[in-house]
Design an enzyme around this catalytic site. Sequence first.
Site, mmCIF file in Angstrom:
data_model
loop_
_atom_site.group_PDB
_atom_site.id
_atom_site.type_symbol
_atom_site.label_atom_id
_atom_site.label_comp_id
_atom_site.label_asym_id
_atom_site.label_seq_id
_atom_site.Cartn_x
_atom_site.Cartn_y
_atom_site.Cartn_z
ATOM 1 N N HIS A 64 0.920 -1.134 -0.202
ATOM 2 C CA HIS A 64 -0.026 0.088 -0.066
ATOM 3 C C HIS A 64 0.753 1.188 -0.023
ATOM 4 C CE1 HIS A 64 -3.186 2.759 1.460
ATOM 5 N NE2 HIS A 64 -2.260 3.370 2.009
ATOM 6 N N GLU A 65 1.982 1.251 0.657
ATOM 7 C CA GLU A 65 2.763 2.360 1.041
ATOM 8 C C GLU A 65 3.608 2.586 -0.498
ATOM 9 O OE1 GLU A 65 2.589 4.449 3.280
ATOM 10 O OE2 GLU A 65 1.043 3.161 4.486
ATOM 11 N N HIS A 110 1.661 4.603 -3.033
ATOM 12 C CA HIS A 110 1.643 5.836 -2.774
ATOM 13 C C HIS A 110 2.980 6.462 -3.720
ATOM 14 C CE1 HIS A 110 -1.502 6.413 -0.144
ATOM 15 N NE2 HIS A 110 -0.786 5.891 0.837
ATOM 16 N N GLU A 119 -5.668 7.198 -0.933
ATOM 17 C CA GLU A 119 -5.630 6.110 -0.014
ATOM 18 C C GLU A 119 -6.387 4.818 -0.744
ATOM 19 O OE1 GLU A 119 -3.707 5.622 2.394
ATOM 20 O OE2 GLU A 119 -2.950 7.773 2.372
#
Length: 420
Positions: A277-278, A281, A357
């Site tokens: 997920h990070e 970004h 997000e």
Amino acid sequence: MKRILIGTIVGYILYALLMAYYLWFGADTSLPADLVGTKADPRTFLTAEEMLLVDEYSKIRNLMYFLSLPFDWVLYFLLILLGGARAIQTWSEKVTRYAWLQGGIYVFWLTLFVTLASFPLSYLRFSLSKSYDITVQPFTGWMRDQLVSFWEGIFIMWLVVAVLYYLIRRFEKRWWMAAWALFIPFVFFLMYIQPVVIDPLYNDFTELQDKDLEEKILGLAAESDIAADRVYEVNMSEKTNSINAYVTGVGGNSRIVLWDTLLTRLKEEEILFIMAHEMGHFVMNHVVIGISGYIVFSFFAFYLVHWCAASVIRKWGEALKIKRLGQLASLPLLLLLLSLVLFVASPITNAVSRHQEHTADVYAIELTGDAEAAIGAFQEITRSSLSEVHPPALVKFLRYTHPPMVDRISYLEKYLKEEE
């Protein structure tokens, strides 16, 4: 002035009562009927006691947010109204004739006053978090962080005020454009030094000790074309039971960081989803997009602050004992106006952040292919931080930079069903 003072205090009390009524009685936090019994339903993964704790903690924490939201505005307003802003300026001018030293003295006393006035609310937030076992940090450690933050804030604010007031005095009508131009490299500088200078003031960072896990995380990074050669862990278990991970810094100082609480509370596949997920970004340039958007927004924000401050001084400057913007006594006014502008823009910035997000969640699912692990990770995050699964609309509108857990988990469950 007396009527204004009484009206301000009474208005704040009425506002506090209104927010309390909304959170306890007026807000709808019931789960949508089509999600009852699904994996997004907290009754499927939280015990009855945990659900009660989540409800209590969330309401109190949200109330404290709404109480603190206008608190600094009231402080700055009263400082200006009652002559405190002017008194600090007069005292600093008596101490020294050097403008940059006067700015440092002014910043110190203004910061000290605001810190002491808001300390009760800060301590209540700390006590609340500790009583619900979110925070495990002792009071002495918490106070150390407060002191570090106090002096760090003074140093940065002193630098900003010295440059800002030089520009205001030098370019009375166009200072805001010059300030905006200098603001851009200053933001990048702070982002560059944050991982190596600012963050270590509060926590200890080390390379990830679990080398097998690090290899798998770096494998995901390689799949995402991220040039990373190490992963860092930070000893947040000394302070909290919550779990988190993030990518920070720019350029050569970019870092992939995970809290050590993540290692003890999540399974390996859940950790890999969080890290993916990070990485999402990073791959989708959310940091660059965020900074670019913030730079564009700040241009208009600087202008609005300039225009509003000039209007206030022109109409009420004599009564407030602020004859021109170049006086240090105008600093509380500038801070008040800037805070109001940021608040007005927060619903938009929050909505953009929630969208980013969500897209990072989608990226992580596509990268790992493990929706079950993703759901398990979000359920554990809910449990460890006592997060609301379905928050009130106003809370989501003003506070949430991430989608509520009901949205994140229900999307993952839908994705899982489609895959099956």
